[in-house]
Design a protein around this motif. Structure first.
Motif, PDB file in Angstrom:
ATOM      1  N   MET A 258       0.867  -1.169   0.000  1.00  0.00           N
ATOM      2  CA  MET A 258       0.000   0.000   0.000  1.00  0.00           C
ATOM      3  C   MET A 258       0.902   1.217   0.000  1.00  0.00           C
ATOM      4  SD  MET A 258      -3.085   1.236   2.449  1.00  0.00           S
ATOM      5  CE  MET A 258      -4.388   0.521   1.444  1.00  0.00           C
ATOM      6  N   VAL A 259       0.667   2.089  -0.950  1.00  0.00           N
ATOM      7  CA  VAL A 259       1.410   3.334  -1.087  1.00  0.00           C
ATOM      8  C   VAL A 259       0.475   4.431  -0.599  1.00  0.00           C
ATOM      9  CG1 VAL A 259       2.520   4.878  -2.728  1.00  0.00           C
ATOM     10  CG2 VAL A 259       2.722   2.395  -3.025  1.00  0.00           C
ATOM     11  N   ILE A 260       0.872   5.090   0.484  1.00  0.00           N
ATOM     12  CA  ILE A 260      -0.012   6.001   1.202  1.00  0.00           C
ATOM     13  C   ILE A 260       0.433   7.442   0.991  1.00  0.00           C
ATOM     14  CG2 ILE A 260      -0.912   6.623   3.484  1.00  0.00           C
ATOM     15  CD1 ILE A 260      -0.106   3.653   4.288  1.00  0.00           C
ATOM     16  N   VAL A 261      -0.451   8.240   0.400  1.00  0.00           N
ATOM     17  CA  VAL A 261      -0.183   9.665   0.198  1.00  0.00           C
ATOM     18  C   VAL A 261      -0.700  10.403   1.425  1.00  0.00           C
ATOM     19  CG1 VAL A 261      -0.627  11.680  -1.247  1.00  0.00           C
ATOM     20  CG2 VAL A 261      -0.414   9.403  -2.297  1.00  0.00           C
ATOM     21  N   LYS A 262       0.180  11.102   2.096  1.00  0.00           N
ATOM     22  CA  LYS A 262      -0.190  11.813   3.321  1.00  0.00           C
ATOM     23  C   LYS A 262      -1.001  13.071   3.005  1.00  0.00           C
ATOM     24  CE  LYS A 262       2.176   9.150   6.116  1.00  0.00           C
ATOM     25  NZ  LYS A 262       1.811   8.693   7.418  1.00  0.00           N
ATOM     26  N   ALA A 263      -1.937  13.366   3.892  1.00  0.00           N
ATOM     27  CA  ALA A 263      -2.764  14.564   3.754  1.00  0.00           C
ATOM     28  C   ALA A 263      -1.977  15.794   4.196  1.00  0.00           C
ATOM     29  CB  ALA A 263      -4.027  14.425   4.600  1.00  0.00           C
ATOM     30  N   ASN A 264      -2.453  16.954   3.765  1.00  0.00           N
ATOM     31  CA  ASN A 264      -1.916  18.213   4.255  1.00  0.00           C
ATOM     32  C   ASN A 264      -3.087  19.182   4.446  1.00  0.00           C
ATOM     33  OD1 ASN A 264      -2.592  19.294   1.742  1.00  0.00           O
ATOM     34  ND2 ASN A 264      -0.499  19.285   0.975  1.00  0.00           N
ATOM     35  N   GLU A 265      -2.800  20.409   4.783  1.00  0.00           N
ATOM     36  CA  GLU A 265      -3.871  21.382   5.040  1.00  0.00           C
ATOM     37  C   GLU A 265      -4.761  21.572   3.813  1.00  0.00           C
ATOM     38  OE1 GLU A 265      -2.330  25.014   6.650  1.00  0.00           O
ATOM     39  OE2 GLU A 265      -1.452  24.007   8.386  1.00  0.00           O
ATOM     40  N   ASP A 266      -4.159  21.580   2.630  1.00  0.00           N
ATOM     41  CA  ASP A 266      -4.951  21.772   1.402  1.00  0.00           C
ATOM     42  C   ASP A 266      -5.898  20.608   1.151  1.00  0.00           C
ATOM     43  OD1 ASP A 266      -3.787  24.227   0.879  1.00  0.00           O
ATOM     44  OD2 ASP A 266      -2.259  23.400  -0.457  1.00  0.00           O
ATOM     45  N   THR A 267      -5.384  19.366   1.269  1.00  0.00           N
ATOM     46  CA  THR A 267      -6.260  18.213   1.020  1.00  0.00           C
ATOM     47  C   THR A 267      -7.358  18.135   2.070  1.00  0.00           C
ATOM     48  OG1 THR A 267      -4.811  16.671   2.224  1.00  0.00           O
ATOM     49  CG2 THR A 267      -4.463  16.888  -0.161  1.00  0.00           C
ATOM     50  N   GLU A 268      -7.029  18.505   3.304  1.00  0.00           N
ATOM     51  CA  GLU A 268      -8.031  18.488   4.372  1.00  0.00           C
ATOM     52  C   GLU A 268      -9.061  19.599   4.195  1.00  0.00           C
ATOM     53  OE1 GLU A 268      -8.905  16.442   7.344  1.00  0.00           O
ATOM     54  OE2 GLU A 268      -8.150  15.339   5.629  1.00  0.00           O
ATOM     55  N   ALA A 269      -8.693  20.657   3.480  1.00  0.00           N
ATOM     56  CA  ALA A 269      -9.636  21.743   3.200  1.00  0.00           C
ATOM     57  C   ALA A 269     -10.511  21.404   1.989  1.00  0.00           C
ATOM     58  CB  ALA A 269      -8.883  23.047   2.954  1.00  0.00           C
ATOM     59  N   GLY A 270     -10.224  20.267   1.347  1.00  0.00           N
ATOM     60  CA  GLY A 270     -11.023  19.857   0.200  1.00  0.00           C
ATOM     61  C   GLY A 270     -10.561  20.446  -1.115  1.00  0.00           C
ATOM     62  N   ALA A 271      -9.347  21.017  -1.126  1.00  0.00           N
ATOM     63  CA  ALA A 271      -8.824  21.605  -2.363  1.00  0.00           C
ATOM     64  C   ALA A 271      -8.660  20.521  -3.420  1.00  0.00           C
ATOM     65  CB  ALA A 271      -7.486  22.288  -2.097  1.00  0.00           C
ATOM     66  N   GLN A 272      -9.097  20.825  -4.622  1.00  0.00           N
ATOM     67  CA  GLN A 272      -8.992  19.886  -5.730  1.00  0.00           C
ATOM     68  C   GLN A 272      -7.621  20.031  -6.402  1.00  0.00           C
ATOM     69  OE1 GLN A 272     -11.503  17.659  -6.978  1.00  0.00           O
ATOM     70  NE2 GLN A 272     -12.223  18.050  -4.900  1.00  0.00           N
ATOM     71  N   PRO A 273      -7.072  18.933  -6.904  1.00  0.00           N
ATOM     72  CA  PRO A 273      -5.819  19.038  -7.648  1.00  0.00           C
ATOM     73  C   PRO A 273      -6.029  19.844  -8.925  1.00  0.00           C
ATOM     74  CG  PRO A 273      -6.491  16.723  -7.369  1.00  0.00           C
ATOM     75  CD  PRO A 273      -7.572  17.567  -6.821  1.00  0.00           C
ATOM     76  N   SER A 274      -4.971  20.472  -9.384  1.00  0.00           N
ATOM     77  CA  SER A 274      -5.048  21.227 -10.638  1.00  0.00           C
ATOM     78  C   SER A 274      -5.228  20.265 -11.805  1.00  0.00           C
ATOM     79  CB  SER A 274      -3.755  22.024 -10.837  1.00  0.00           C
ATOM     80  OG  SER A 274      -2.673  21.130 -11.067  1.00  0.00           O
ATOM     81  N   GLU A 275      -5.652  20.801 -12.937  1.00  0.00           N
ATOM     82  CA  GLU A 275      -5.796  19.976 -14.145  1.00  0.00           C
ATOM     83  C   GLU A 275      -4.446  19.371 -14.523  1.00  0.00           C
ATOM     84  OE1 GLU A 275      -7.320  20.241 -18.777  1.00  0.00           O
ATOM     85  OE2 GLU A 275      -7.654  21.944 -17.445  1.00  0.00           O
ATOM     86  N   GLU A 276      -3.384  20.158 -14.355  1.00  0.00           N
ATOM     87  CA  GLU A 276      -2.034  19.668 -14.651  1.00  0.00           C
ATOM     88  C   GLU A 276      -1.693  18.468 -13.772  1.00  0.00           C
ATOM     89  OE1 GLU A 276       2.618  21.175 -14.606  1.00  0.00           O
ATOM     90  OE2 GLU A 276       1.041  22.574 -14.047  1.00  0.00           O
ATOM     91  N   MET A 277      -1.983  18.566 -12.459  1.00  0.00           N
ATOM     92  CA  MET A 277      -1.682  17.461 -11.550  1.00  0.00           C
ATOM     93  C   MET A 277      -2.523  16.236 -11.897  1.00  0.00           C
ATOM     94  SD  MET A 277      -0.044  15.956  -9.161  1.00  0.00           S
ATOM     95  CE  MET A 277       1.024  17.294  -8.716  1.00  0.00           C
ATOM     96  N   LEU A 278      -3.798  16.450 -12.216  1.00  0.00           N
ATOM     97  CA  LEU A 278      -4.657  15.325 -12.598  1.00  0.00           C
ATOM     98  C   LEU A 278      -4.104  14.621 -13.838  1.00  0.00           C
ATOM     99  CD1 LEU A 278      -8.202  16.856 -12.025  1.00  0.00           C
ATOM    100  CD2 LEU A 278      -7.107  15.057 -10.676  1.00  0.00           C
ATOM    101  N   ASN A 279      -3.620  15.399 -14.802  1.00  0.00           N
ATOM    102  CA  ASN A 279      -3.031  14.814 -16.007  1.00  0.00           C
ATOM    103  C   ASN A 279      -1.763  14.032 -15.684  1.00  0.00           C
ATOM    104  OD1 ASN A 279      -4.988  15.708 -17.815  1.00  0.00           O
ATOM    105  ND2 ASN A 279      -3.956  17.664 -18.133  1.00  0.00           N
TER     106      ASN A 279
ATOM    107  N   THR B  84      -3.236  16.542  10.958  1.00  0.00           N
ATOM    108  CA  THR B  84      -3.118  16.340   9.519  1.00  0.00           C
ATOM    109  C   THR B  84      -2.012  15.352   9.183  1.00  0.00           C
ATOM    110  OG1 THR B  84      -3.907  18.581   9.151  1.00  0.00           O
ATOM    111  CG2 THR B  84      -2.820  17.517   7.306  1.00  0.00           C
ATOM    112  N   LYS B  85      -0.889  15.389   9.900  1.00  0.00           N
ATOM    113  CA  LYS B  85       0.235  14.513   9.569  1.00  0.00           C
ATOM    114  C   LYS B  85      -0.098  13.036   9.755  1.00  0.00           C
ATOM    115  CE  LYS B  85       2.302  14.887  14.124  1.00  0.00           C
ATOM    116  NZ  LYS B  85       3.390  15.343  14.924  1.00  0.00           N
ATOM    117  N   GLU B  86      -1.184  12.719  10.466  1.00  0.00           N
ATOM    118  CA  GLU B  86      -1.586  11.335  10.668  1.00  0.00           C
ATOM    119  C   GLU B  86      -2.637  10.881   9.662  1.00  0.00           C
ATOM    120  OE1 GLU B  86      -2.890  10.928  14.684  1.00  0.00           O
ATOM    121  OE2 GLU B  86      -0.992  11.598  15.521  1.00  0.00           O
ATOM    122  N   LEU B  87      -3.064  11.758   8.791  1.00  0.00           N
ATOM    123  CA  LEU B  87      -4.147  11.456   7.861  1.00  0.00           C
ATOM    124  C   LEU B  87      -3.605  11.114   6.480  1.00  0.00           C
ATOM    125  CD1 LEU B  87      -6.555  14.348   8.876  1.00  0.00           C
ATOM    126  CD2 LEU B  87      -6.613  11.960   9.638  1.00  0.00           C
TER     127      LEU B  87
END
Length: 142
Positions: free
Chosen positions: A4-25, A72-75
């Motif tokens: 399992m490869v686990i991507v850690k959360a940060n303040e932005d992900t916890e705020a519900g910020a969506q990835p940019s189109e560039e990041m999604l690509n 956040t560092k535990e999420l």
């Protein structure tokens, strides 16, 4: 071996910020590489902890606490489940992941237990586990 490869959360992900189109690509292209190599079993992004809950256990008692959760560092913000030959191969794949936040971040890699890892499990228990997995896969492939 499964990892399992686990991507850690940060303040932005916890705020519900969506990835940019560039990041999604970039992530989409990376996921395609994983799939073409035959190592991708699953991979998903997760909603913020505000849309989740935790269940605490104390003996027979269960206590439910609704999110959000403050540490956040535990999420986690997302994950991949990979089937590779070794931890080293998993590490090599993760080194190729586009930086999920564009800032300082980390990704954790954890090996998944297999039935053979459970030395106290009887052959009957292992057979039942294999049967359940096969039934689940048959349902998924419907």
């Amino acid at each position: 071996m499964r990892f399992m490869v686990i991507v850690k959360a940060n303040e932005d992900t916890e705020a519900g910020a969506q990835p940019s189109e560039e990041m999604l690509n970039e992530m989409g292209a990376f996921n395609e590489e994983l799939a073409k190599a035959g190592v991708l079993l699953a991979g998903e992004g997760l909603h913020p902890s505000s849309k989740g809950a935790r269940v605490y256990f104390s003996g027979d008692k269960r206590t439910v606490v609704d999110g959000p959760f403050t540490e956040t560092k535990e999420l986690i913000a997302g994950f991949w489940l990979l089937e590779v030959k070794s931890l080293e191969e998993a590490v090599e794949w993760v080194k190729r992941v586009p930086n999920p936040t564009g800032e300082e971040s980390q990704i954790e890699i954890r090996q998944v237990f297999t039935e053979d890892d459970f030395v106290n499990a009887s052959e009957e228990m292992k057979d039942r586990e294999r049967q359940l997995r096969a039934e689940n896969e048959a349902r998924a492939n419907g």
